[in-house]
Design an enzyme around this catalytic site. Structure first.
Site, PDB file in Angstrom:
ATOM      1  N   SER A 276      28.748  54.841   6.096  1.00  0.00           N
ATOM      2  CA  SER A 276      29.658  54.401   5.043  1.00  0.00           C
ATOM      3  C   SER A 276      28.921  54.566   3.727  1.00  0.00           C
ATOM      4  O   SER A 276      28.561  53.596   3.068  1.00  0.00           O
ATOM      5  CB  SER A 276      30.096  52.951   5.248  1.00  0.00           C
ATOM      6  OG  SER A 276      31.060  52.585   4.268  1.00  0.00           O
TER       7      SER A 276
ATOM      8  N   CYS B 285      37.559  61.373   2.042  1.00  0.00           N
ATOM      9  CA  CYS B 285      36.445  60.447   2.250  1.00  0.00           C
ATOM     10  C   CYS B 285      36.971  59.106   2.746  1.00  0.00           C
ATOM     11  O   CYS B 285      37.788  58.468   2.073  1.00  0.00           O
ATOM     12  CB  CYS B 285      35.651  60.234   0.969  1.00  0.00           C
ATOM     13  SG  CYS B 285      34.274  59.082   1.213  1.00  0.00           S
TER      14      CYS B 285
ATOM     15  N   VAL C 205      36.963  69.035  10.154  1.00  0.00           N
ATOM     16  CA  VAL C 205      37.482  67.825   9.555  1.00  0.00           C
ATOM     17  C   VAL C 205      36.326  67.022   8.968  1.00  0.00           C
ATOM     18  O   VAL C 205      35.176  67.239   9.306  1.00  0.00           O
ATOM     19  CB  VAL C 205      38.181  66.940  10.609  1.00  0.00           C
ATOM     20  CG1 VAL C 205      39.443  67.582  11.126  1.00  0.00           C
ATOM     21  CG2 VAL C 205      37.232  66.591  11.771  1.00  0.00           C
TER      22      VAL C 205
ATOM     23  N   GLY D 185      26.786  68.795  10.026  1.00  0.00           N
ATOM     24  CA  GLY D 185      26.492  67.555   9.329  1.00  0.00           C
ATOM     25  C   GLY D 185      25.452  66.711  10.038  1.00  0.00           C
ATOM     26  O   GLY D 185      24.272  66.758   9.717  1.00  0.00           O
ATOM     27  N   THR D 186      25.890  65.933  11.027  1.00  0.00           N
ATOM     28  CA  THR D 186      25.000  64.997  11.712  1.00  0.00           C
ATOM     29  C   THR D 186      23.738  65.679  12.240  1.00  0.00           C
ATOM     30  O   THR D 186      22.619  65.190  12.043  1.00  0.00           O
ATOM     31  CB  THR D 186      25.746  64.306  12.865  1.00  0.00           C
ATOM     32  OG1 THR D 186      26.804  63.494  12.327  1.00  0.00           O
ATOM     33  CG2 THR D 186      24.808  63.420  13.674  1.00  0.00           C
TER      34      THR D 186
END
Length: 311
Positions: free
Chosen positions: A70, A131, A193, A270-271
């Site tokens: 977050s 977001c 996504v 990403g991750t």
């Protein structure tokens, strides 16, 4: 020779792999590290009208199957990133880039895009409509009427190549409704996504991140099936001029292959990039090339979108 080269709009890239916005792209130094890697391009951190600190920490955690975050759009402001990509495009050896932006309101978004329109930047813009981690700010792309109104305004003055970063959709009707809107506009691409919003990860008896009482966007292995579904659904529905970028759950060449098989022209990481660093692009490129060679594919177009169905 097996090639992972690709195109988005009129821009050619020597590799279809790149980072996802939000990961390894906060500073100029991080962007230059991606530029120097095997990645075909980079996208900047999503820049807002003014710099943002983002949400309080801890706001990111790795998990056994991915990550939860977050972050709350921490960034140095769109002008910081616009200056970087505008300067880099002067070098003929530079790769083509993606500038990610969004405002905290429709008015701020228009202010940013009008400034980019008036600037010397000639590259791609990724408008972040998705977001899930800014308190009090819903994901715009879930509001189809507001999305339509915003795109209508933007394309009344914006003439440079622009695409959109989408949240995951989960209903076939929503794929149809969203595509009907996007097909009205000269979008260069749709990125499918962003993270799945408002997941919850618990360690013992406590949440693992602080903002929003532990609620955050989920990435990694968790989201690959959802990401693949969105990539393929929009590949089937959008105008052929709107390319698909696949994002979600990519940590191997096989994962990238599946995104392309579903219709993606580029694939963002990403991750796994956060966990492994820019060297990941060399590894995944090699794994993807090996799969292509084994199957007899020379280019991405040999299999892109060619997902087979059960008879």
């Amino acid at each position: 020779m097996v090639s992972t080269a690709t195109k988005i709009a009129t821009f050619a890239f020597n590799n279809c792999l790149m980072n996802a916005a939000g990961v390894y792209c906060m500073t100029k130094e991080e962007l230059l590290a991606i530029e120097a890697s095997e990645a075909g391009s980079f996208v900047t951190k999503t820049g807002t009208l003014a710099p943002r600190q983002g949400n309080p920490e801890p706001r990111y955690a790795d998990t056994a199957l991915g990550s939860i975050n977050s972050m709350g759009l921490p960034n140095h402001g769109y002008q910081y990133y616009l200056d970087i990509v505008t300067e880099m495009q002067k070098d003929q050896a530079s790769k083509h880039h993606f500038l990610s932006v969004v405002g905290m309101s429709a008015e701020e978004t228009e202010t940013i895009l009008k400034a980019i329109q008036a600037s010397d930047y000639q590259g791609l813009v990724e408008l972040n409509l998705s977001c899930p981690n800014v308190p009090g700010k819903p994901q715009l792309a879930y509001d189809f009427e507001a999305t339509d109104q915003l795109l209508k305004k933007i394309f009344s003055y914006y003439t440079k190549p622009l695409g959109i970063k989408l949240p995951p959709y989960f209903d076939i009707v929503h794929f149809d409704q969203a595509a009907a809107i996007f097909n009205q506009y000269p979008l260069a691409f749709a990125n499918c996504v962003n993270s799945i919003g408002n997941g919850l990860v618990i360690d013992d008896e406590q949440v693992v991140i602080k903002p929003k009482n532990g609620f955050g966007g989920i990435g990694g292995d968790y989201i690959k099936p959802t990401a693949l579904a969105n990539v393929h659904a929009f590949y089937q529905r959008l105008n052929s001029s709107i390319q698909i970028i696949g994002t979600g759950g990519v940590k191997t060449g096989r994962d990238a292959f599946e995104h392309i098989l579903c219709g993606a022209a580029m694939v963002q990481i990403g991750t796994a990039l956060h966990q492994e660093g820019p060297a990941i692009f060399k590894r995944i490129t090699k794994e993807l090339q090996d799969i292509m060679a084994e199957k007899g594919y020379q280019t991405l177009d040999d299999f892109r979108g060619q997902l087979q169905y059960k008879p």
